[in-house]
Each structure stands twice: as C-alpha cells, then as structure tokens.
Design a protein around this motif. Structure first.
Motif, PDB file in Angstrom:
ATOM      1  N   LEU A  47     -10.399  -1.499  -3.844  1.00 55.24           N
ATOM      2  CA  LEU A  47      -9.220  -0.670  -4.073  1.00 55.24           C
ATOM      3  C   LEU A  47      -9.456   0.622  -3.321  1.00 55.24           C
ATOM      4  O   LEU A  47     -10.486   1.261  -3.478  1.00 55.24           O
ATOM      5  CB  LEU A  47      -9.063  -0.342  -5.553  1.00 55.24           C
ATOM      6  N   TYR A  48      -8.505   0.991  -2.465  1.00 51.90           N
ATOM      7  CA  TYR A  48      -8.700   2.253  -1.756  1.00 51.90           C
ATOM      8  C   TYR A  48      -7.439   3.099  -1.778  1.00 51.90           C
ATOM      9  O   TYR A  48      -6.333   2.595  -1.929  1.00 51.90           O
ATOM     10  CB  TYR A  48      -9.201   2.026  -0.328  1.00 51.90           C
ATOM     11  N   THR A  49      -7.647   4.400  -1.624  1.00 47.82           N
ATOM     12  CA  THR A  49      -6.543   5.344  -1.602  1.00 47.82           C
ATOM     13  C   THR A  49      -6.305   5.746  -0.158  1.00 47.82           C
ATOM     14  O   THR A  49      -7.246   6.083   0.550  1.00 47.82           O
ATOM     15  CB  THR A  49      -6.900   6.605  -2.413  1.00 47.82           C
ATOM     16  N   GLN A  50      -5.070   5.720   0.265  1.00 49.06           N
ATOM     17  CA  GLN A  50      -4.749   6.155   1.625  1.00 49.06           C
ATOM     18  C   GLN A  50      -3.564   7.087   1.551  1.00 49.06           C
ATOM     19  O   GLN A  50      -2.790   7.066   0.601  1.00 49.06           O
ATOM     20  CB  GLN A  50      -4.427   4.946   2.480  1.00 49.06           C
ATOM     21  N   PHE A  51      -3.462   7.941   2.549  1.00 49.61           N
ATOM     22  CA  PHE A  51      -2.398   8.936   2.529  1.00 49.61           C
ATOM     23  C   PHE A  51      -1.475   8.705   3.713  1.00 49.61           C
ATOM     24  O   PHE A  51      -1.824   8.970   4.851  1.00 49.61           O
ATOM     25  CB  PHE A  51      -2.978  10.336   2.563  1.00 49.61           C
ATOM     26  N   ASP A  52      -0.338   8.142   3.414  1.00 52.18           N
ATOM     27  CA  ASP A  52       0.634   7.868   4.457  1.00 52.18           C
ATOM     28  C   ASP A  52       1.978   8.379   3.954  1.00 52.18           C
ATOM     29  O   ASP A  52       2.432   7.974   2.887  1.00 52.18           O
ATOM     30  CB  ASP A  52       0.694   6.344   4.698  1.00 52.18           C
ATOM     31  N   PRO A  53       2.612   9.284   4.701  1.00 50.04           N
ATOM     32  CA  PRO A  53       3.877   9.834   4.191  1.00 50.04           C
ATOM     33  C   PRO A  53       4.962   8.775   4.048  1.00 50.04           C
ATOM     34  O   PRO A  53       5.911   8.957   3.298  1.00 50.04           O
ATOM     35  CB  PRO A  53       4.256  10.888   5.235  1.00 50.04           C
ATOM     36  N   ASP A  54       4.829   7.667   4.765  1.00 47.98           N
ATOM     37  CA  ASP A  54       5.884   6.644   4.710  1.00 47.98           C
ATOM     38  C   ASP A  54       5.691   5.657   3.569  1.00 47.98           C
ATOM     39  O   ASP A  54       6.621   4.979   3.165  1.00 47.98           O
ATOM     40  CB  ASP A  54       5.935   5.877   6.034  1.00 47.98           C
ATOM     41  N   ILE A  55       4.453   5.547   3.085  1.00 47.67           N
ATOM     42  CA  ILE A  55       4.199   4.589   2.019  1.00 47.67           C
ATOM     43  C   ILE A  55       4.038   5.345   0.704  1.00 47.67           C
ATOM     44  O   ILE A  55       3.222   6.271   0.598  1.00 47.67           O
ATOM     45  CB  ILE A  55       2.935   3.757   2.319  1.00 47.67           C
ATOM     46  N   LYS A  56       4.835   4.974  -0.275  1.00 47.07           N
ATOM     47  CA  LYS A  56       4.837   5.730  -1.530  1.00 47.07           C
ATOM     48  C   LYS A  56       3.590   5.461  -2.352  1.00 47.07           C
ATOM     49  O   LYS A  56       3.037   6.376  -2.959  1.00 47.07           O
ATOM     50  CB  LYS A  56       6.099   5.389  -2.338  1.00 47.07           C
ATOM     51  N   GLU A  57       3.174   4.207  -2.376  1.00 43.61           N
ATOM     52  CA  GLU A  57       2.041   3.842  -3.230  1.00 43.61           C
ATOM     53  C   GLU A  57       0.718   4.121  -2.511  1.00 43.61           C
ATOM     54  O   GLU A  57       0.409   3.470  -1.501  1.00 43.61           O
ATOM     55  CB  GLU A  57       2.164   2.342  -3.562  1.00 43.61           C
ATOM     56  N   PRO A  58      -0.042   5.090  -2.977  1.00 48.00           N
ATOM     57  CA  PRO A  58      -1.260   5.425  -2.237  1.00 48.00           C
ATOM     58  C   PRO A  58      -2.405   4.431  -2.452  1.00 48.00           C
ATOM     59  O   PRO A  58      -3.312   4.350  -1.641  1.00 48.00           O
ATOM     60  CB  PRO A  58      -1.633   6.804  -2.765  1.00 48.00           C
ATOM     61  N   ILE A  59      -2.350   3.664  -3.561  1.00 47.39           N
ATOM     62  CA  ILE A  59      -3.451   2.748  -3.844  1.00 47.39           C
ATOM     63  C   ILE A  59      -3.207   1.407  -3.152  1.00 47.39           C
ATOM     64  O   ILE A  59      -2.148   0.799  -3.326  1.00 47.39           O
ATOM     65  CB  ILE A  59      -3.581   2.489  -5.369  1.00 47.39           C
ATOM     66  N   GLN A  60      -4.130   0.992  -2.366  1.00 44.47           N
ATOM     67  CA  GLN A  60      -3.998  -0.269  -1.646  1.00 44.47           C
ATOM     68  C   GLN A  60      -5.174  -1.176  -1.991  1.00 44.47           C
ATOM     69  O   GLN A  60      -6.227  -0.713  -2.427  1.00 44.47           O
ATOM     70  CB  GLN A  60      -3.986  -0.010  -0.144  1.00 44.47           C
ATOM     71  N   LEU A  61      -4.958  -2.474  -1.759  1.00 43.07           N
ATOM     72  CA  LEU A  61      -5.994  -3.428  -2.079  1.00 43.07           C
ATOM     73  C   LEU A  61      -6.339  -4.242  -0.840  1.00 43.07           C
ATOM     74  O   LEU A  61      -5.471  -4.600  -0.060  1.00 43.07           O
ATOM     75  CB  LEU A  61      -5.495  -4.358  -3.191  1.00 43.07           C
ATOM     76  N   VAL A  62      -7.627  -4.458  -0.641  1.00 42.37           N
ATOM     77  CA  VAL A  62      -8.027  -5.273   0.492  1.00 42.37           C
ATOM     78  C   VAL A  62      -9.160  -6.201   0.042  1.00 42.37           C
ATOM     79  O   VAL A  62      -9.967  -5.834  -0.803  1.00 42.37           O
ATOM     80  CB  VAL A  62      -8.407  -4.390   1.709  1.00 42.37           C
ATOM     81  N   GLU A  63      -9.167  -7.412   0.579  1.00 39.11           N
ATOM     82  CA  GLU A  63     -10.221  -8.358   0.209  1.00 39.11           C
ATOM     83  C   GLU A  63     -11.014  -8.744   1.445  1.00 39.11           C
ATOM     84  O   GLU A  63     -10.497  -8.718   2.571  1.00 39.11           O
ATOM     85  CB  GLU A  63      -9.600  -9.609  -0.411  1.00 39.11           C
ATOM     86  N   SER A  64     -12.256  -9.094   1.228  1.00 38.29           N
ATOM     87  CA  SER A  64     -13.066  -9.554   2.362  1.00 38.29           C
ATOM     88  C   SER A  64     -14.144 -10.498   1.850  1.00 38.29           C
ATOM     89  O   SER A  64     -14.441 -10.524   0.653  1.00 38.29           O
ATOM     90  CB  SER A  64     -13.688  -8.363   3.092  1.00 38.29           C
ATOM     91  N   LYS A  65     -14.723 -11.229   2.786  1.00 38.23           N
ATOM     92  CA  LYS A  65     -15.814 -12.127   2.419  1.00 38.23           C
ATOM     93  C   LYS A  65     -17.064 -11.695   3.171  1.00 38.23           C
ATOM     94  O   LYS A  65     -16.999 -11.401   4.360  1.00 38.23           O
ATOM     95  CB  LYS A  65     -15.466 -13.568   2.808  1.00 38.23           C
ATOM     96  N   SER A  66     -18.188 -11.675   2.448  1.00 38.73           N
ATOM     97  CA  SER A  66     -19.418 -11.248   3.118  1.00 38.73           C
ATOM     98  C   SER A  66     -20.613 -11.714   2.308  1.00 38.73           C
ATOM     99  O   SER A  66     -20.479 -12.304   1.238  1.00 38.73           O
ATOM    100  CB  SER A  66     -19.449  -9.738   3.241  1.00 38.73           C
TER     101      SER A  66
END
Lengths: 373, 507
Positions: A47-66
């Motif tokens: 779960l990460y927080t990003q700051f983009d004026p165009d996207i309202k929801e700052p919390i984003q989710l990303v998955e990966s395999k490692s």
C-alpha cells in the motif's frame, strides 16, 4: 584559498551524487504484506501513498512477486509511475501460511536499513496478507491498522509488540515473540487474538483474555479495566436481589484502575521450579449482581475468589504455552541469568521448557469500590 | 584664478593685520568663494570703523540685533578688541589672527567683528541651528517606556544624554574625524564604571581612524568594528535615548557623532541584539518569556525554510504521516523543485519588504496588504507555490522582524539564503554543515575585543541574567562580570534581603 578552492570544486561536482527524493515524485509505501504462493515465491502486497492532483484517492495498491523483501519493492516499481520508497513503512503483514514457515528472512534488511522506521508493527493475518490489505474501505487503511495496534498498545490491552520487541525476542535465547493477529470481521480488520511465535515461526495464538494474563506476568499494568468472572455461590448470602437472570452460576466483576506488579523467581535451578508473585491493586467498579458490601469480609472473600480465578487461568495458559513449546514469558531467559557460566542453547531449552514447574501466587487487593474516577 | 590663489596665499600668512577694512572684505569673500548670503556691514562708532560680517542664513538674527548691534552702536566708550570680548553680552567670543581661521568660524555660524587697525578679528557664535525636535523612535519602537529618539544634532543628543545621566562621572571625549569634511564625534562612558581597557581601545580606534569623511554613525561603526567581513553587526546602533543611556549606565561605551540620529553602543554580544529595553520595563517573568520568544523566533527565521527544503527534497521519512499527506498534496501541483519554489517566494517577501520600506507610509501599507494576501493567494491558486510553504515563509519573515535591532534582523534574513541553497543541495546534512560554519564564525567573533557570544561562550553562569533571561531586580544585584567593569555590584545583597523590623522604622 588553497583549501577553499578544492572544497568548492568538490561541492559543485559532487552535487550530482546526492539522490533527491522529492516528496511529490514518491510512492511512499506505508504497509507491506507478504503471502506464500504455491511455488514458494512470495506474493507481495504494497500500500503506498502518492500525490497526484488529478487522482483523488492518494492510497494505491500494487502487487508483485519475488523471493525477497527488497526484491518485492524493486518488482513493484515496474508497476507504478512513482518511485517507491520504504521510509514511512509502518506495518508489515504476513499471511498465516508464510508465518508458519518463518518470517525473519523478510525482516533482516530492516535491521540494517536506517531509512526504515523502527516504530513498525509486525503482524500476522489470520488468512492472507492480501486479504487484509485489499479490504475496501473509505478510510486510510495503513493508518487504521497502525493506529489499531498503537492505540490498543497504549491502552495496555496489547503487550509490547513492535518491531524492536520482535527483533530482540527473536534474537534472545529463552524468550519468544508475540505479535498481534489480524482477523477480518464484517469486512473490517480487527485484533481478536495474538500470534505466538516459536523463534520466528507462527505456531498458535492467545485470546485477548489470555493476553491480559500474559501481560500480568510480563509487564506492569498502570491503569487498566478488566472483567473477571468468579463463581456466584460463595456470595449468595450477600446478594440482596437477583438482577442477573441470565447467568445463575457466575458473578461478573469489573476491576478498574488496575495496577499490577510482578516478580518471577527461579527457586530451584535443578528442578526448574519457578515462583511467580503477582500483586494487583484495583478498584471494584461493577458487579453483575447487587452484592451488599458492608464490611471487609465480603471484600476479602471477593479478593480471594478473584485470586483463585486468575491463578487457575494462569496455569491453564502456561499449560497451553508448554504444549506449543513456546516460551513467550521468557522463563528461559531467567534460567540463563541464574545459571552463569553455562551457555544455554536453543535446543536445550526447547527440551527443558515443557518440564518447568511454575507456582503462581496472585495477591489481589481491592482498594475502593463503587467509585468512578 | 591665478590672482585669487595668490591672494588666498597671502591671506594665509600670519601677521597680516592690521588691515584696511575693504581689503579684509575682499579676502573673506575670496575665502568663502563669493557666498551670496555673506553680508558685510560697515559701521562707524566713536570714530572707529568696524566691519561686521556673517552668513545670513546661519545666524540667529534676533540675537545679532539685540546682543551685538545694539550695544555696539549705542556704546559710549571706544571699542577695542579686548573690550569687545569682555563687554558684549554674548558668550563664546574668540580672537583670531588669520582670515582662514575666521572663515571656518563663519561657516559654522559665527559673526566676525573687526575694528580697523586692530591686530585680531573677534568672532561670536550665534548659530541658528535648524534641527528637528526629539521625536518618537520609528525604527525601534516599543510599547512601554520612554519614547524619545536621538535627533541629527549632536548638541541635542548630548543634552538628552546628560539630562538623564546626571553624574559628573559621565565623560564625553571629543574627537574630530574626517580630513575633508570633519565631523565631531563624542566618546561617552561612565568614568567610575567603564572598563579602562575598552575605553582605551575605542579611543585608539577613533584616534587612528584616517578617513576623508563619515556620513553617519552606521558608517563610523563599520569603520570601528572588529571584523568588517562578517555579516553580523558587532556594535549596537540605537536611535533610542533610553537604550543608549541604559547601556552607558551598565558600563558600556557610547559613541555619538554629529549629524546622525543613532548612537553606537560597544561592546555588544550576539544576544544583546535580541534584548529590548522593554525587557527592563516589563516584569521579569514576562520579560524573560519575551526574550526567549525572540531567540526562538530568530532560530525559526533562519532554520524553518531550509528545513522545509531539506525535508521535501530528501527526508520524507522524518515527517509524521498526516503531515506528509498535507505536504505532499500541496506540493503535487507545484512545477518547480522545492529550492526554486522557496527562493521564488522568499524573493517575493523580500521585494515586499523592500518596497514597503521605500514607499511613503500610506502606500507602503497598501503594498503590504496587496502583497501579503492577494499575491500569496494568487501564487497558490496558480500552482506556483504550495500553501504550506506560504505559511512557512510568512512565519520566518515575521520571526525575522522580531529582532529589536533592524541590522540584526536583516543579517538573519540574508544568512537564510545560503542555508536554503545548501539544504536544496545536500539536505539536512547541508543545513547542519551550514549551521556549524555559522556557529564557528560567531564563536570566533569579537566586539571591541570582547567575545561576541558571551555569556554562552565562554560560558559565564552569572551573566545569564540580563542576557538570556532576566531575573527579578531583588536578585540581580550584579552587573555583567565578563566585561570586567570597575564596579560590578549594583547594591549590596545583604541589604536587599534584610527586612525592617518594627523597631527600625523609627530610625
């Protein structure tokens, strides 16, 4: 001038070497979750927080395999347009299956990475980490989970269980870590139980009631409220009128402003006889029946019953721990301290631990009754 | 031209008197380069030709008529140089033998009187000094306490200093500085208190100063300071009469120069620049609070924006998570890097300050409001700066104005810029490095040979009173001990704590 010029040159030329991390270009990871896949790869949920004026929801989710923790961040970087950084990581969630195989391999870089905060909680998910981190909520999930643990720890409900505790309990011989266990109830993460570890391997769990007992032995309470159930029968003569028609057997007592102190002593190093003295001072706040407390006798009786009850429960809890061969309380550490010049090994203690004999002496003292602070 | 220089040379010679009146008139005219308002009046009293000459705009005409012309014209006796000085009802009569000397008196507001065939010219000073009255301090204003500021006239300034330090211990040594345009400078101190060594240092610096002219006290103080490279002022320049007097009464040395509404106080410490005389007038606890507030403000002023730059550029991890979100959201719309953003906004604030200071008062206020509110809001709306930064910049700008000394406030505002730049290049490491350099510099500095960072370095516990904090008057019975004054006790401690018994009241 001879010194100034080289310094100026160096300062100008080395500027390019400093890696900038401008806040608006970062994807700031706040929670990390790891689950075991069938082919022994790890499925990471970030779960990460990003700051983009165009996207309202700052919390984003990303998955990966490692296969590793650092690899997880690296692999996840390919799936986002922000630079993922771990400096604000507050929570690491491990799936049940992964936890059963040991989690410390995903935590070792954390010991050495100065960027990652030490105020971090390591928790186990009752199902998978992905389930916990993909709960669809309207609030900031990372913050919620962090505060869920942090506030309950401050309220003395949870034992000390942040990353530092995990790390030192893992490294010490004769004590095992205990961490919160997250369950999902009505699509909301809650803490119902605590995960017991044997070294870094998840083996079982304690209920929150047992957590209270565990804390009684491990830590000092300063002001906590606790409900205790005692048999009704000895107080029958003092009960004016039966109000609790639901439970005929038991009396439920609420103790508030509970203050406790504890002392564990090793009486006999050969036979491993331990003595645990627990002293409890508390206010009697509420009873499920109308017990008339006219003199000391009633209170003494009540103290006695509560002591007995706690004593019994403590013994039950210890039996459970012994059965799992998990020394969460740290009897081994005390043994190690008492027997100098003999290096205690992990293996030896695992053999000795189930044979220890612990006597609990609980002394309850009710200071006041019926008074609200 | 040649003729004139010849005459000029002749007139310089001594012993040219006695002289014919017409010739004297010509030579004075030559000396003063045909000054249009130079007035010559020839009168004949008791068969003596007398020439009176003066520059009309420099002298007090009433006194000229009443005290000079009237007694001169209606005299029964015969005038000579000696009885001119004795009998005219004007003090300050001086006798000269060269035209050059007389002319230098004429230009400073004297009237020259020459009796034909006498050997000397007599001058009387009846200067009509045009000066503004004592006004309220504008640069260092305080709420309570005396409200008087120095004026441009040295005489007035000395007058007000003497008026409040009524002691014959007050010395005002006279120096004349400036080879082309001489200016009178006074070195003032309390003889029984001030450290002789310090006085001697200042005296020597004033004596050794060879310069064509000094424009103002601030210029003089730059000539006299220990280090002219440093950005920090080492002497306190004050326009407040009470501050000047307070410093002198505490054993410091004051320098006043003619034509300047500011007095120099030396030696001064770094912390002295954050002291206000108001601290003395307030109760001690409030004063201590305000003084602490000023130190904190000073620190905020030069550290806040560099820290902002460092954090936003490099150290996102040190922020609490909720603040991180606010900062990140406000930063996300800004197209510049944090350093440029900060420099841009700092520049706006500096422009506002500069414009506000140059413009007439009424327009200045409007500019302040327009700039502060409208520009700031517009900059955020246009996405040029983040709104968090507006608050940060406004706070550091406000904080820099809390320093009672405008010079120190400006110094703090300027040292912010290098710090912002190193913060943008190296982050907090850069800021720390910059701060270390700054502290090393401050520790090395001296003011009139005394450590600048007193009482913190070298640490003098007893001097913390009246520098970092202020104690109640009942306790603080000592003057600064690190300046080695001649008398460091203000009053005996025992006497102050002794309570009078009812039996003693009769005494």
């Amino acid at each position: 001038m001879k010194i100034v010029l080289p310094i100026l040159c160096m300062a100008t030329l080395l500027i390019g070497c400093v890696d900038t991390k401008q806040i608006e270009q970062l994807g700031i990871i706040t929670s990390y979750g790891a689950d075991l896949l069938e082919d022994d790869l790890i499925n990471n949920t970030l779960l990460y927080t990003q700051f983009d004026p165009d996207i309202k929801e700052p919390i984003q989710l990303v998955e990966s395999k490692s296969n590793s923790y650092e690899g997880a961040v690296d692999a996840a970087n390919l799936k986002t347009n922000y630079k993922l950084v771990t400096g604000q990581l507050r929570l690491k969630v491990f799936g049940k299956e992964l936890a059963k195989q040991g989690i410390v391999r995903l935590l070792t870089t954390h010991y050495r990475d100065a960027e990652e905060p030490s105020r971090l909680y390591v928790v186990v998910s009752d199902t998978t980490a992905k389930d916990v981190l993909t709960i669809n909520t309207s609030f900031n999930l990372s913050k919620f989970l962090y505060n869920l643990i942090d506030n309950n720890r401050k309220l003395e409900i949870l034992p000390k269980s942040d990353f530092k505790d995990f790390a030192h309990k893992y490294a010490d011989i004769g004590i095992d870590p205990i961490q919160p266990l997250i369950t999902i109830e009505k699509k909301k993460p809650i803490i119902e139980r605590l995960a017991l570890f044997q070294n870094d391997v998840f083996v079982g769990s304690l209920t929150t009631e047992e957590t209270f007992l565990f804390k009684l032995v491990m830590e000092n309470f300063k002001a906590v409220t606790q409900e205790i159930t005692i048999p009704k029968q000895p107080f029958e003569e003092f009960i004016k009128k039966h109000e609790d028609k639901r439970d005929a057997e038991n009396l439920h007592v609420i103790l508030s402003e509970l203050r406790s102190g504890q002392k564990i002593t090793l009486e006999d190093t050969k036979n491993l006889k331990y003595n645990v003295d627990i002293k409890i001072d508390a206010n009697l706040l509420e009873i499920s029946e109308q017990v008339v407390i006219e003199d000391e006798k009633v209170l003494n009786k009540m103290e006695e019953q509560i002591s007995k009850k706690i004593n019994k429960k403590l013994e039950e809890m210890l039996d459970k721990l012994k059965e799992l061969n998990v020394d969460t309380i740290g009897f081994g550490r005390i043994y190690n301290q008492e027997t100098k010049h003999k290096e205690l090994t992990e293996q030896k203690w695992r053999e000795l631990y189930p044979t220890i004999d612990v006597t609990f002496n609980v002394d309850v003292n009710i200071l006041r009754h019926g008074v609200f602070d | 031209m040649k003729k004139r220089t010849n005459k000029f040379k002749n007139s310089k010679k001594k012993g040219e008197f006695p002289i014919v009146i017409d010739q004297l008139e010509q030579s004075v005219k030559d000396q003063l380069h045909d000054e249009a308002n130079l007035i010559f009046k020839k009168i004949n009293v008791q068969n003596k030709n007398i020439l009176i000459f003066y520059i009309s705009y420099l002298i007090d005409k009433k006194r000229l008529d009443d005290n000079l012309f009237t007694p001169l014209l209606y005299s029964e006796t015969e005038w000579s140089t000696s009885n001119l000085v004795d009998n005219l009802p004007i003090g300050d009569g001086k006798q000269y033998q060269t035209v050059e000397e007389v002319c230098s008196q004429i230009i400073s507001g004297s009237v020259g009187v020459y009796i034909e065939n006498e050997n000397e010219i007599v001058t009387f000073s009846i200067l009509n000094n045009q000066q503004r009255p004592l006004e309220k301090p504008e640069r260092e204003s305080i709420v309570i306490g005396p409200q008087a500021a120095f004026s441009e006239s040295l005489e007035t300034n000395l007058n007000v200093v003497r008026a409040s330090i009524k002691s014959n211990e007050l010395v005002a040594e006279k120096f004349t500085i400036g080879s082309r345009l001489p200016t009178e400078v006074r070195l003032t101190y309390l003889k029984s208190l001030a450290n002789d060594e310090d006085v001697q240092t200042m005296r020597q610096r004033l004596n050794d100063l060879v310069v064509d002219d000094i424009e103002d006290s601030s210029v003089l103080s730059q000539y006299l300071e220990d280090s002219s490279i440093s950005i920090f002022p080492q002497f306190y320049l004050t326009e407040r009469v009470d501050r000047f007097n307070y410093s002198i009464s505490k054993g410091k040395i004051g320098v006043l120069s003619d034509g300047s509404p500011e007095g120099i106080v030396a030696p001064t410490t770094f912390f002295g620049f954050f002291e206000s005389t108001e601290d003395v007038y307030f109760r001690w606890n409030i004063a201590t609070f305000f003084r602490m507030l000023r130190f904190i403000a000073m620190f905020i002023s030069f550290i806040l924006t560099p820290i902002y730059v460092a954090v936003v550029t490099f150290h996102y991890e040190i922020l609490p998570i909720s603040l991180l979100e606010t900062l990140g959201q406000s930063r996300s719309k800004v197209p510049f890097s944090p350093v440029l953003e900060v420099l841009f906004l700092e520049l706006i604030i500096e422009l506002l300050r500069e414009a506000g200071a140059r413009l007439p008062t009424k327009v200045g206020q409007t500019i302040g409001i327009v700039g502060g509110i409208v520009l700031g809001q517009a900059a955020v709306d246009a996405g040029l700066t983040s709104n968090v930064l507006i608050i940060v910049i406004a706070m550091s700008a406000l904080a820099s104005f809390t320093a009672p000394s405008y010079l120190m406030g400006s110094a703090i505002r300027v040292i912010r810029y290098p710090l912002i730049i190193v913060a943008g290049l190296f982050g907090i490491i850069g800021v720390t490095f910059g701060l270390c350099l700054l502290i090393i510099h401050l520790l090395k500095m001296t003011s009139l040979g005394r450590p600048y960072f007193l009482p913190v370095y070298p640490f003098v516990f007893k001097d913390l009173d009246n520098s970092l904090i202020r104690l109640p008057f009942g306790i603080s019975n000592k003057r600064s001990i690190s300046y080695r004054l001649k008398d460091d006790t203000r009053y005996k401690e025992k006497k102050s704590t002794k309570k009078k018994d009812i039996d003693d009241l009769g005494d």
